[in-house]
Design a protein around this motif. Structure first.
Motif, PDB file in Angstrom:
ATOM      1  N   ASP A  28       0.815  -1.217   0.000  1.00 15.73           N
ATOM      2  CA  ASP A  28       0.000   0.000   0.000  1.00 15.73           C
ATOM      3  C   ASP A  28       0.851   1.271   0.000  1.00 15.73           C
ATOM      4  OD1 ASP A  28      -2.130  -1.708   0.147  1.00 15.73           O
ATOM      5  OD2 ASP A  28      -2.419  -1.463   2.321  1.00 15.73           O
ATOM      6  N   THR A  29       2.093   1.158  -0.413  1.00 13.91           N
ATOM      7  CA  THR A  29       3.018   2.295  -0.347  1.00 13.91           C
ATOM      8  C   THR A  29       3.607   2.586  -1.720  1.00 13.91           C
ATOM      9  OG1 THR A  29       3.597   1.714   1.926  1.00 13.91           O
ATOM     10  CG2 THR A  29       5.065   3.237   0.769  1.00 13.91           C
ATOM     11  N   SER A 110      -6.959  10.628  -4.548  1.00 12.10           N
ATOM     12  CA  SER A 110      -7.941  11.599  -4.076  1.00 12.10           C
ATOM     13  C   SER A 110      -8.428  11.229  -2.678  1.00 12.10           C
ATOM     14  CB  SER A 110      -9.130  11.644  -5.034  1.00 12.10           C
ATOM     15  OG  SER A 110     -10.001  10.548  -4.809  1.00 12.10           O
ATOM     16  N   PRO A 111      -9.100  12.159  -1.993  1.00  9.87           N
ATOM     17  CA  PRO A 111      -9.657  11.846  -0.672  1.00  9.87           C
ATOM     18  C   PRO A 111     -11.040  11.217  -0.732  1.00  9.87           C
ATOM     19  CG  PRO A 111      -9.967  14.175  -1.151  1.00  9.87           C
ATOM     20  CD  PRO A 111      -9.205  13.597  -2.320  1.00  9.87           C
ATOM     21  N   VAL A 313      -7.232  17.110  -8.494  1.00  3.95           N
ATOM     22  CA  VAL A 313      -6.320  16.883  -9.612  1.00  3.95           C
ATOM     23  C   VAL A 313      -4.978  16.487  -9.020  1.00  3.95           C
ATOM     24  CG1 VAL A 313      -5.201  17.893 -11.642  1.00  3.95           C
ATOM     25  CG2 VAL A 313      -7.511  18.615 -11.002  1.00  3.95           C
ATOM     26  N   GLN A 314      -4.384  15.423  -9.515  1.00  5.34           N
ATOM     27  CA  GLN A 314      -3.093  14.998  -8.982  1.00  5.34           C
ATOM     28  C   GLN A 314      -1.946  15.678  -9.733  1.00  5.34           C
ATOM     29  OE1 GLN A 314      -0.721  12.296 -10.433  1.00  5.34           O
ATOM     30  NE2 GLN A 314      -2.138  10.805 -11.293  1.00  5.34           N
ATOM     31  N   PHE A 341      -4.161   5.878  -0.745  1.00  3.59           N
ATOM     32  CA  PHE A 341      -2.733   5.990  -0.463  1.00  3.59           C
ATOM     33  C   PHE A 341      -2.458   7.208   0.406  1.00  3.59           C
ATOM     34  CE2 PHE A 341      -2.768   3.466  -4.360  1.00  3.59           C
ATOM     35  CZ  PHE A 341      -1.851   2.475  -4.059  1.00  3.59           C
ATOM     36  N   ASN A 342      -1.510   7.054   1.295  1.00  4.72           N
ATOM     37  CA  ASN A 342      -1.036   8.192   2.077  1.00  4.72           C
ATOM     38  C   ASN A 342      -0.074   8.973   1.188  1.00  4.72           C
ATOM     39  OD1 ASN A 342      -0.436   9.978   4.136  1.00  4.72           O
ATOM     40  ND2 ASN A 342       1.051   8.600   5.115  1.00  4.72           N
ATOM     41  N   PHE A 343      -0.662   9.774   0.291  1.00  2.00           N
ATOM     42  CA  PHE A 343       0.111  10.348  -0.809  1.00  2.00           C
ATOM     43  C   PHE A 343       0.785  11.653  -0.423  1.00  2.00           C
ATOM     44  CE2 PHE A 343       0.303  13.155  -4.578  1.00  2.00           C
ATOM     45  CZ  PHE A 343       1.202  12.419  -5.333  1.00  2.00           C
TER      46      PHE A 343
END
Length: 711
Positions: A28-29, A110-111, A313-314, A341-343
């Motif tokens: 998950d990273t 996104s959240p 938007v990423q 993801f903890n982005f």
């Protein structure tokens, strides 16, 4: 579970692809995202070879630890699974649909747990078996999805029929027509649109909005001849043919209006489509991806219309982000879900900064400047007018510099904006972005959401625009980068120290690179770019590096030029020697027409040209009071004091030798416009007359006051 996502450098038919890179994802990273151009040092390089080799060396992850390789391509059908011999002979290779990769990449970062996903670009995969010209086949251009953590489903498409010209292809055609022969310059078309007017083409739609929710373009696609696409549009509307602008030719009013036209039509059509999708699905959250999502002005309109907190938007919206989207989708295939993801965007390679000392030996003109607190020292240098290169930690994912590979400057100083445009070889109309402390955003901008990736142009509050003119565009917007302490503490601290000095909670932020080059990636890249940029300081891993820059006064055959600080007495002596038949008349103030004052405020004007009959106009000091006038007369009664004009340079030229560059620096659209204006102000001026070109910077908050009665 270790997944490698990558972009192929060409289609299976051999068509070159751009914006390559690799992503390494473990469980998950997201461990790394490395863009090919950053390590190959070739702007917009496609493929993965150099980034893959660099990543494997840096990450200490042997090839056989990668169990899945996810690839994507475009402009052809989804490729069949195949082995990629130069990566691994053991990993399972999964082909990923181009638009689905974009959708997976933006939704998973996104959240939201549920969202509409809008993917818009120049083109993804063809939707049928194809051979030859890809645009003669059904294909992806605008694809719309409903995304949930359990899966992503296509709900609609636009521009999928053969020869349809979608958003990306239309914008590409107009960018070519305006003189920039590559779609990578679409940002110039967007920036230029702020200078145009809707009046010229307001009744001529480029896109038709149908009652069934579909969007159609009124012209057909022709990627080989994008200029013809625009000419065909003119013919459709019986518009007299306008010639394509050639590169480096003057930008005329019509070019600005054309840029406004295509930008406004893009915004109109997409806002309508999103409204249709929201009504159709009942979902209010929207993610946008694909290359067109780099259009920050468009994203700003979407955010303003549908709610700042409903739009995401990423930072790698375009094909830079395909490698990440590929890896994320491959993970979904294995797990059956899209995780949150903890982005954070600092996903580039880590470097051994011990090599700084070794590299410094190669550059004897550079030296380490001792400082107890680098953030305080750098903030003070920026406050004093010095741009600074900043290289810290891992590089940013995507094409925007987000503090770790940035050049920073004072947002209050328009002269810094123009200096940086010149240093980096940028067009003068291109805007710069501010990095803003998170708690101060709403004080300066009409925005209440989160945009940590510099993806959205938002409206600057009118009362604040004149405080930060270097980061406010012609249309009153700024592409803001919100800086959180938790995300980048070192960068936050530097901006906070500048805030304490200036009262302004932001700095101007532009990418750390020379013109035409990718953003720097390594320590060696940083030093090589730094020594070749006219920037005096670099902060690297907490060390402040400085260099001595000398710019000598120059005497040219055609004119007399002074740069930096002016020594008045020495200048007078030189001018008297060069022009013994001319009187030297010292000026003690500037009067400037009110429209020209506004030009100064917002960076359009950086010079003022003055003439004295049979004499030479010279300042009596480096800083002179500036007064606003309501006409061009010499009557100074009731003129309004607006601040000081700091004189940073002086050039003496013949009136007949003025060129287009002089006109643009003075704020005019053309040389003819400048000459006409000066002739109206000075009726006795001739081509042989000497004029003084003052390079000036407006300071609206000087330390000294001025007596308005002193002419």
């Amino acid at each position: 579970m270790t997944i490698l996502g990558l972009n192929l450098g060409k289609t299976f038919e051999g068509k070159p692809l751009r914006d390559g890179g690799v992503c390494l994802l473990e469980d998950d990273t997201i461990l790394y995202v490395v863009m090919e151009e950053r390590v190959s040092r070739v702007k917009r390089a496609g493929g993965y070879q150099v980034s893959y080799e660099t990543l494997m060396k840096d990450s200490n992850s042997p090839k056989w630890h990668v169990d899945t390789v996810a690839i994507s391509t475009c402009c052809e059908p989804l490729p069949a699974p195949s082995r990629i011999d130069d990566i691994t002979s053991e990993a399972n290779v999964i082909p990923i649909n181009h638009h689905l990769s974009h959708a997976a990449g933006v939704f998973s970062l996104s959240p939201y747990d549920e969202a509409i996903v809008v993917i818009i670009d120049a083109g993804g995969n063809t939707l049928e078996e194809s051979a030859g010209s890809w645009w003669n086949h059904r294909r992806e251009q605008s694809t719309y999805y409903v995304a949930r953590r359990s899966g992503i489903e296509v709900i609609d498409r636009d521009f999928e029929d053969p020869q349809d010209a979608g958003f990306g292809e239309i914008f590409r055609a107009f960018t070519y027509f305006l003189g920039w022969n590559s779609s990578q310059h679409a940002g110039k078309t967007m920036a230029l649109s702020a200078y145009g007017s809707k009046a010229a083409f307001c009744d001529k739609p480029i896109f038709s909005l149908c009652s069934n929710g579909k969007i159609l373009s009124v012209i057909k696609n022709n990627p080989d001849k994008p200029d013809d696409m625009v000419h065909n549009l003119f013919r459709n509307y019986n518009i007299p043919i306008i010639d394509k602008r050639e590169l480096h030719a003057p930008i005329q009013v019509i070019h600005k209006d054309i840029a406004y036209w295509v930008q406004a039509e893009l915004e109109r059509a997409l806002l309508w489509k999103i409204q249709h999708l929201i009504k159709k699905t009942g979902i209010k959250q929207v993610c946008l991806g694909g290359g067109v999502a780099y259009n920050c002005k468009l994203i700003g309109k979407v955010s303003e219309t549908f709610g700042h907190n409903n739009i995401f938007v990423q930072p790698g919206s375009g094909d830079h982000g395909q490698c990440l989207g590929n890896a994320i989708y491959a993970r979904y295939l294995k797990t059956g879900e899209y995780c949150k993801f903890n982005f954070q965007p600092y996903l580039g390679l880590a470097y051994d900064l011990s090599e700084i000392t070794e590299i410094l030996v190669k550059y004897p003109s550079l030296q380490i400047i001792p400082t107890k607190n680098a953030a305080i020292t750098c903030a003070k240098l920026i406050f004093e007018g010095n741009p600074i290169c900043r290289f810290e930690g891992r590089s940013e994912y995507g094409p925007r510099a987000l503090g770790n590979r940035s050049i920073l400057a004072d947002p209050r100083q328009v002269k810094i904006k123009h200096a940086l445009n010149r240093i980096k070889g940028r067009d003068s109309f291109m805007p710069f972005a501010p990095s803003v402390l998170s708690e101060c955003v709403s004080e300066y901008f009409e925005f209440t959401g989160r945009t940590n990736f510099m993806t959205t142009a938002v409206v600057a509050r009118w009362s604040k625009r004149k405080l930060i003119p270097a980061v406010v565009h012609k249309d009153g917007t700024s592409r803001i980068h919100i800086v959180d302490k938790e995300l980048n503490n070192g960068y936050f601290e530097l901006i906070d120290e500048f805030y304490k000095l200036s009262g302004i909670p932001m700095v101007l932020n532009t990418s750390f690179n020379r013109g035409g080059e990718p953003i720097v990636e390594t320590v060696a890249d940083a030093f090589e770019s730094f020594v070749n940029l006219e920037v005096p300081y670099m902060l690297i891993d907490g060390l402040l590096i400085g260099k001595q820059v000398h710019i000598d006064e120059k005497v040219k055959d055609s004119n007399f030029e002074i740069v930096r600080q002016i020594n008045i007495e020495d200048t007078k002596r030189k001018l008297t020697h060069k022009y013994p038949d001319r009187e030297i008349v010292e000026r003690n103030r500037f009067n400037l027409y009110h429209d020209f004052i506004d030009w100064l405020y917002f960076g359009r004007k950086t010079t003022t040209i003055r003439y004295r009959k049979d004499a030479i106009d010279l300042p009596y000091a480096n800083v002179l009071p500036l007064f606003q006038t309501d006409d061009f007369s010499l009557n100074v009664k009731d003129n309004k004091y607006v601040g000081h004009a700091e004189i940073t340079g002086l050039i003496i030229k013949k009136f007949g030798d003025l060129d287009l560059g002089d006109a643009i620096n003075d704020g005019f659209e053309s040389l003819a416009q400048l000459r006409t204006t000066l002739s109206n102000i000075y009726p006795s001026i001739t081509n042989e007359s000497l004029v003084s070109i003052y390079q000036i910077y407006l300071n609206t908050n000087p330390k000294t006051k001025v007596d308005n009665t002193n002419p």
